[in-house]
Design a protein around this motif. Structure first.
Motif, PDB file in Angstrom:
ATOM      1  N   UNK A 206      34.144  37.956  36.693  1.00  0.00           N
ATOM      2  CA  UNK A 206      34.050  38.515  35.388  1.00  0.00           C
ATOM      3  C   UNK A 206      35.316  38.429  34.104  1.00  0.00           C
ATOM      4  N   UNK A 207      36.130  38.895  34.891  1.00  0.00           N
ATOM      5  CA  UNK A 207      36.974  38.517  34.396  1.00  0.00           C
ATOM      6  C   UNK A 207      37.922  37.529  34.548  1.00  0.00           C
ATOM      7  N   UNK A 208      37.720  36.669  35.374  1.00  0.00           N
ATOM      8  CA  UNK A 208      37.899  34.765  34.560  1.00  0.00           C
ATOM      9  C   UNK A 208      37.589  34.556  33.740  1.00  0.00           C
ATOM     10  N   UNK A 209      36.711  34.884  33.647  1.00  0.00           N
ATOM     11  CA  UNK A 209      35.069  34.103  32.537  1.00  0.00           C
ATOM     12  C   UNK A 209      35.742  34.823  31.075  1.00  0.00           C
ATOM     13  N   UNK A 210      36.449  35.921  31.098  1.00  0.00           N
ATOM     14  CA  UNK A 210      36.035  36.766  29.912  1.00  0.00           C
ATOM     15  C   UNK A 210      37.664  36.452  29.503  1.00  0.00           C
ATOM     16  N   UNK A 211      38.475  36.353  29.974  1.00  0.00           N
ATOM     17  CA  UNK A 211      40.234  36.730  29.708  1.00  0.00           C
ATOM     18  C   UNK A 211      40.664  35.768  29.343  1.00  0.00           C
ATOM     19  N   UNK A 212      39.681  34.819  28.297  1.00  0.00           N
ATOM     20  CA  UNK A 212      40.045  33.735  27.399  1.00  0.00           C
ATOM     21  C   UNK A 212      40.051  34.139  26.326  1.00  0.00           C
ATOM     22  N   UNK A 213      38.785  35.558  25.351  1.00  0.00           N
ATOM     23  CA  UNK A 213      39.315  36.403  25.170  1.00  0.00           C
ATOM     24  C   UNK A 213      39.681  37.699  24.904  1.00  0.00           C
ATOM     25  N   UNK A 214      40.675  38.091  24.130  1.00  0.00           N
ATOM     26  CA  UNK A 214      41.067  39.591  24.945  1.00  0.00           C
ATOM     27  C   UNK A 214      40.862  40.568  24.218  1.00  0.00           C
ATOM     28  N   UNK A 215      39.646  40.570  22.966  1.00  0.00           N
ATOM     29  CA  UNK A 215      39.201  41.835  23.259  1.00  0.00           C
ATOM     30  C   UNK A 215      37.991  42.059  24.411  1.00  0.00           C
ATOM     31  N   UNK A 216      37.036  40.744  24.872  1.00  0.00           N
ATOM     32  CA  UNK A 216      36.588  41.044  25.402  1.00  0.00           C
ATOM     33  C   UNK A 216      37.556  42.363  26.862  1.00  0.00           C
TER      34      UNK A 216
END
Length: 423
Positions: A206-216
């Motif tokens: 999940x961290x990998x997938x969401x790493x492009x958006x810092x707010x997430x």
């Protein structure tokens, strides 16, 4: 008098070996003292001796008193049936095998020079902090440097056990292991366990997938930490809460109970809010962070890699709903040094050991670039004339104090052995 001293005497033959006799007045010749076993069973394995004209091969057991054989119930343990010599300091009773044959006894104190005993008593007498505090600064530099290398790798080996346990839990995903290690160490001593719980509660995929958006990333970390549980008027807080609600349902995250995060007695820059935001910033800036960290070879490389700041909101906040004066809040060099000591070097050691490609000299060279820690243990060693020029040396002193001095293991320590030999 302690048994470890008798082990030392026997192992290194620090007694008159030419005129040994058993309590039955039989001559003893030592061919081989045996292998010292620090585990269950006899103390020295596979020894060879001659008693009178008979050669014996077997094990050696050492006690302060002969009667300790029965005190420790060795007469009931088959592992002691192959003991060929009972070495004691005082002989107060005969000892028999299960077939009623008597085990030969050597009374060691009759063959040890008084100077050696005096040296031991001097080394082990109670002192204020460590036994060798008045002598450690005079230890031969070559001896001490070699011992420091051993201490350094002992410390890394201890830390690597935690890493290998994580690796097993994370199905050999080194990126996930790094995330957990960084989280734990971003939390420092006070919040380290809580940060580790947070990291463990979010699958790294999940961290990998969401790493492009810092707010997430912030929503996930703050949400699983419990910091979004309250209601606040802050717009950014509300946005993170909405994001967390969406992400937790999207990924079906389980609710976790994390140890409460501690703010008390922390400087604002070490508030858990800031450290979590910086961790999010790090993973937003760097994808495939493990491959980058595993290949760094200098402190400058690490500073370049870890010089990151949290999102814009945290430039003028330390907590939600409380605005403060503006500050970038980038990771300080002192904090990055801690990451080198507690995350990067142990991780590199564990990884290269696992793949069979370790270069220990490179790790030492790396540590020589890092500034030494400043704490009460290092300061105390300095008061005894032992100074640390770099983190390699300070780390070895921590290992020495915690794993040897505190345990009074002088006869397992190169410093204690040298003092016992030279006094």
């Amino acid at each position: 008098m302690k048994e470890d001293f008798l082990h030392y005497l026997w192992k290194f033959k620090k007694f008159d070996i030419l005129n040994l006799r058993t309590t039955q007045n039989e001559s003893i010749t030592i061919i081989k003292t045996g292998e010292f076993l620090e585990s269950a069973g006899p103390d020295f394995f596979n020894a060879q001796i001659i008693i009178e004209n008979q050669k014996w091969a077997g094990n050696i057991e050492i006690h302060l008193k002969s009667s300790d054989w029965y005190l420790h119930h060795h007469e009931k343990d088959p592992a002691y049936e192959n003991v060929i010599l009972h070495v004691v300091w005082e002989h107060d009773t005969a000892v028999f095998r299960q077939n009623n044959t008597e085990i030969p006894v050597l009374v060691l104190k009759e063959y040890v020079q008084s100077e050696i005993i005096d040296n031991y008593n001097s080394l082990s007498s109670p002192k204020s902090w460590i036994f060798c505090e008045k002598q450690i600064a005079q230890i031969d530099e070559f001896v001490f440097k070699n011992w420091q290398e051993r201490l350094f790798f002992e410390r890394l080996e201890r830390k690597s056990k935690f890493i290998y346990n994580l690796l097993e839990e994370k199905n050999s995903d080194w990126e996930a292991v790094l995330f957990c290690l960084l989280a734990k160490n971003f939390g420092l001593n006070t919040n380290g366990n809580s940060f580790l719980q947070i990291a463990n509660s979010i699958p790294f995929s999940i961290i990998r997938k969401e790493s492009f958006e810092i707010e997430n990333l912030e929503a996930l970390l703050f949400g699983n930490s419990g910091l979004l549980n309250n209601n606040k008027e802050d717009v950014y807080f509300k946005d993170l809460k909405i994001r967390y609600y969406y992400l937790s349902h999207k990924y079906q995250l389980k609710k976790v109970i994390v140890e409460p995060l501690q703010f008390f007695k922390h400087r604002p820059d070490n508030f858990p809010t800031i450290r979590l935001a910086q961790l999010a910033g790090l993973y937003n800036k760097h994808q495939n962070l493990f491959s980058k960290i595993i290949n760094v070879k200098s402190v400058k490389d690490v500073y370049d890699l870890l010089t990151i700041a949290p999102s814009v909101y945290w430039k003028n906040h330390y907590q939600f709903d409380k605005e403060s004066s503006k500050k970038a809040k980038i990771l300080s060099k002192a904090f990055i040094d801690l990451m080198i000591l507690n995350t990067i070097i142990p991780l590199q050691f564990a990884y290269f050991e696992r793949i069979g490609d370790s270069d220990l000299e490179d790790l030492i060279a790396f540590m020589n670039e890092v500034a030494p820690e400043k704490n009460s243990i290092i300061e105390k060693f300095e008061s005894y004339g032992v100074f640390s020029k770099n983190a390699f040396e300070s780390q070895t002193l921590l290992q020495l104090k915690n794993e040897y001095c505190n345990l009074k293991a002088c006869l397992k320590c190169a410093v204690g052995m040298e003092l016992l030999k030279n006094n």
